[in-house]
Design an enzyme around this catalytic site. Structure first.
Site, PDB file in Angstrom:
ATOM      1  N   ASP A  40      48.444  63.915  61.693  1.00 52.97           N
ATOM      2  CA  ASP A  40      47.203  64.648  61.401  1.00 52.97           C
ATOM      3  C   ASP A  40      46.454  64.093  60.182  1.00 52.97           C
ATOM      4  O   ASP A  40      45.518  64.722  59.692  1.00 52.97           O
ATOM      5  CB  ASP A  40      47.520  66.127  61.148  1.00 52.97           C
ATOM      6  N   HIS A 243      47.214  36.850  46.906  1.00 52.92           N
ATOM      7  CA  HIS A 243      46.950  38.224  47.359  1.00 52.92           C
ATOM      8  C   HIS A 243      48.142  39.143  47.075  1.00 52.92           C
ATOM      9  O   HIS A 243      48.487  39.997  47.889  1.00 52.92           O
ATOM     10  CB  HIS A 243      46.584  38.242  48.857  1.00 52.92           C
ATOM     11  N   ASP A 260      43.311  41.526  39.088  1.00 48.89           N
ATOM     12  CA  ASP A 260      42.080  41.398  39.878  1.00 48.89           C
ATOM     13  C   ASP A 260      41.809  42.778  40.441  1.00 48.89           C
ATOM     14  O   ASP A 260      42.490  43.217  41.373  1.00 48.89           O
ATOM     15  CB  ASP A 260      42.289  40.357  40.982  1.00 48.89           C
ATOM     16  N   ASP A 271      34.131  43.386  41.181  1.00 49.62           N
ATOM     17  CA  ASP A 271      35.269  42.500  41.486  1.00 49.62           C
ATOM     18  C   ASP A 271      35.514  41.644  40.240  1.00 49.62           C
ATOM     19  O   ASP A 271      34.826  40.647  40.023  1.00 49.62           O
ATOM     20  CB  ASP A 271      34.900  41.640  42.708  1.00 49.62           C
ATOM     21  N   HIS A 350      41.319  28.053  46.160  1.00 50.83           N
ATOM     22  CA  HIS A 350      40.277  28.922  46.729  1.00 50.83           C
ATOM     23  C   HIS A 350      38.917  28.493  46.221  1.00 50.83           C
ATOM     24  O   HIS A 350      38.799  27.588  45.389  1.00 50.83           O
ATOM     25  CB  HIS A 350      40.555  30.406  46.426  1.00 50.83           C
ATOM     26  N   HIS A 354      31.943  34.355  45.985  1.00 48.37           N
ATOM     27  CA  HIS A 354      31.495  34.920  47.269  1.00 48.37           C
ATOM     28  C   HIS A 354      30.388  35.904  46.959  1.00 48.37           C
ATOM     29  O   HIS A 354      30.270  36.395  45.829  1.00 48.37           O
ATOM     30  CB  HIS A 354      32.665  35.601  47.994  1.00 48.37           C
ATOM     31  N   HIS A 361      33.504  41.094  49.765  1.00 53.81           N
ATOM     32  CA  HIS A 361      33.040  39.798  50.269  1.00 53.81           C
ATOM     33  C   HIS A 361      31.799  40.135  51.093  1.00 53.81           C
ATOM     34  O   HIS A 361      31.900  40.468  52.267  1.00 53.81           O
ATOM     35  CB  HIS A 361      34.112  39.111  51.111  1.00 53.81           C
ATOM     36  N   GLU A 384      34.614  32.832  39.967  1.00 50.90           N
ATOM     37  CA  GLU A 384      36.028  33.120  39.773  1.00 50.90           C
ATOM     38  C   GLU A 384      36.946  31.914  39.934  1.00 50.90           C
ATOM     39  O   GLU A 384      37.779  31.860  40.831  1.00 50.90           O
ATOM     40  CB  GLU A 384      36.467  34.220  40.734  1.00 50.90           C
ATOM     41  N   TYR A 388      46.743  27.809  39.350  1.00 55.71           N
ATOM     42  CA  TYR A 388      48.012  28.466  39.712  1.00 55.71           C
ATOM     43  C   TYR A 388      49.080  27.387  39.806  1.00 55.71           C
ATOM     44  O   TYR A 388      48.998  26.508  40.663  1.00 55.71           O
ATOM     45  CB  TYR A 388      47.858  29.204  41.045  1.00 55.71           C
ATOM     46  N   ARG A 405      43.267  33.426  36.596  1.00 54.94           N
ATOM     47  CA  ARG A 405      41.948  33.495  37.232  1.00 54.94           C
ATOM     48  C   ARG A 405      41.065  34.312  36.295  1.00 54.94           C
ATOM     49  O   ARG A 405      41.528  35.271  35.672  1.00 54.94           O
ATOM     50  CB  ARG A 405      42.018  34.144  38.621  1.00 54.94           C
ATOM     51  N   GLU A 407      37.298  36.129  36.576  1.00 54.51           N
ATOM     52  CA  GLU A 407      36.269  36.448  37.583  1.00 54.51           C
ATOM     53  C   GLU A 407      35.249  37.423  37.021  1.00 54.51           C
ATOM     54  O   GLU A 407      35.606  38.493  36.506  1.00 54.51           O
ATOM     55  CB  GLU A 407      36.937  37.080  38.818  1.00 54.51           C
TER      56      GLU A 407
HETATM   57  N1  GLY Z   1      39.335  40.504  44.881  1.00 51.26           N
HETATM   58  C1  GLY Z   1      38.974  39.703  45.959  1.00 51.26           C
HETATM   59  C2  GLY Z   1      38.376  38.467  45.518  1.00 51.26           C
HETATM   60  O1  GLY Z   1      38.391  38.151  44.350  1.00 51.26           O
HETATM   61  O2  GLY Z   1      37.787  37.757  46.294  1.00 51.26           O
HETATM   62 MN    MN Z   2      36.255  37.888  44.210  1.00 52.37          MN
HETATM   63 MN    MN Z   3      38.687  39.515  42.738  1.00 57.34          MN
END
Ligand code: GLY
Ligand code: MN
Ligand code: MN
Length: 438
Positions: A40, A243, A260, A271, A350, A354, A361, A384, A388, A405, A407
């Protein structure tokens, strides 16, 4: 219409104009469906971003129709008032109040949607709808289309095409209006304070989830509805898992902590990533990698300006990172060689950003006719870069398990860009000072 909702009305008008220019027709924009979590219990409901962008309406079981033509109009279908259900689930506008409050031309009970759709499709040149997004909706739209086709012998014409609606709205969503920028600015400010609180409270010996709890606490107490995506709170080697979301390890003295995390406020995402030492002092190797990523980010930010190609910030970040990786002994050879072979992707795998907006995103193409699209004033994006470093025989041991990172959320302005998240400390001195309580 509530004044706040004039902005949504204006977006509907603009979309109707675009539809008219494309030959006219009828747009079908359903909101998201409620998802069962178990028995439920449902997952928290969140309106579909496209539907929300055009309505500001956040109840489930709703659809917007936009009918282009000589008298363009918007028609909302939503749940009826129902005292019994409202006692259990809370307030519903119902069609009558929704019509006035949200400034649509007509509103009807959602249960009448299928019955009303087919007659509205009659003699329309086209349907604007995104197929493949929700198979149940695909079926519903095609069934309605077929009901119109069955009537062609009576002289009714059925729509001749189905045009992808999301692509039209994506181009609108790419350029943020002042209402959106104001919301994103507040979202970034809330998330920035959450990151500062994380720096103030994180200690060796705590679990990562204790920091995650601080972030959530700050988001909610400032009025944000939820995180915009699952928060990453990654200490030590976990920072090299891009991730990582389990957030259940103990943070050790000497670890770096990569966070993050960003809130979603009134539909809009922030973000932000920061990386800092759990004990408040960067070690020498951590300092080297951190400063490299910060320099790469500065180069990317400098390249974020109107007219620059989407990829320019990425290229700028990669050039700095690649040289730094050579200087740190992570890579060998010349800068040109490292760029040419893309050897840097071993430590930076990466992209540098974005689009950011209703979706973390966000919507919008990155290339136009095969070329990276130019940045324009009013676009919002993340910047960002990261680095690593996993343990390996050919990697200096002092750098093992360092993951960094940094960002920020950028708004492209006439002069360059403005960082909406600029208040979140990121120089080594500022971070160490905050963590000392200075
Ligand atoms: N937190 C997702 C990214 O940085 O793209
Ligand atoms: Mn991001
Ligand atoms: Mn992020």
């Amino acid at each position: 219409m509530s004044t706040d909702f004039a902005v949504f009305h204006n977006r509907r008008q603009r979309l109707l104009e675009t539809m008219t220019a494309a030959g006219g027709g009828i747009a079908i924009v359903p909101t998201a469906r409620e998802m069962t979590r178990n028995r439920d219990t449902h997952f928290p409901f969140r309106a579909d971003s496209y539907f929300y962008y055009l309505t500001g309406f956040t109840e489930p079981d709703a659809v917007l129709l936009l009918i282009a033509g000589e008298t363009p109009r918007s028609v909302l279908f939503c749940r009826e008032k129902n005292l019994e259900r409202e006692i259990w689930e809370g307030f519903r506008y119902g069609p009558e109040a929704a019509c006035t409050h949200f400034g649509v031309d007509e509103a009807w009970p959602i249960d009448e949607f299928d019955g009303r759709l087919a007659p509205l499709l009659a003699d329309q040149p086209a349907i604007f709808f995104t197929l493949g997004h929700d198979s149940a909706w695909d079926r519903r739209v095609v069934d309605a289309l077929n009901r119109v086709r069955e009537q062609v012998r009576t002289g009714i014409a059925a729509p001749a095409s189905i045009t992808d609606l999301h692509r039209l709205i994506d181009e609108m969503r790419l350029i943020k209006d002042s209402h959106e920028v104001a919301t994103m600015r507040r979202a970034a400010a809330i998330s920035g304070e959450a990151h500062r609180q994380a720096m103030r409270t994180a200690r060796p010996g705590q679990h990562e989830y204790m920091v995650e709890a601080e972030l959530l606490h700050q988001f909610r107490r400032a009025g944000a509805q939820s995180p915009a995506y699952p928060s990453i709170v990654a200490s030590g080697a976990n920072a090299c898992v891009l991730h990582y979301v389990s957030n259940d390890c103990v943070m050790r003295d000497g670890d770096l902590l990569l966070i993050d995390a960003g809130c979603e406020l009134d539909g809009y995402a922030s973000d932000i990533t920061r990386s800092f030492p759990v004990n408040g002092r960067f070690s020498g190797p951590q300092r080297d990698v951190y400063q490299l990523v910060l320099d790469a980010q500065s180069a990317a930010i400098a390249a974020t300006r109107p007219g620059a190609a989407w990829n320019a910030p990425h290229d700028a970040a990669v050039a700095v990172l690649a040289q730094g990786m050579i200087d740190l002994g992570l890579l060998s050879g010349s800068l040109d060689g490292v760029l040419e072979s893309a050897a840097y992707t071993r430590f930076y795998m990466h992209r540098t950003g974005h689009w950011l907006g209703l979706d973390v995103h966000d919507a919008g193409d990155y290339k136009l006719a095969g070329a990276w699209r130019p940045l324009r004033e009013g676009m919002t994006l993340t910047v960002e870069p990261g680095c690593y470093i996993r343990p390996a025989d050919d990697v200096p041991e002092a750098l093992w398990n360092i993951g960094v990172r940094i960002e920020d959320d950028a708004l492209v302005t006439a002069a360059g860009c403005e960082l909406l998240s600029a208040d979140t400390p990121k120089t080594i001195d500022d971070i160490e000072a905050l963590m000392r309580g200075a």
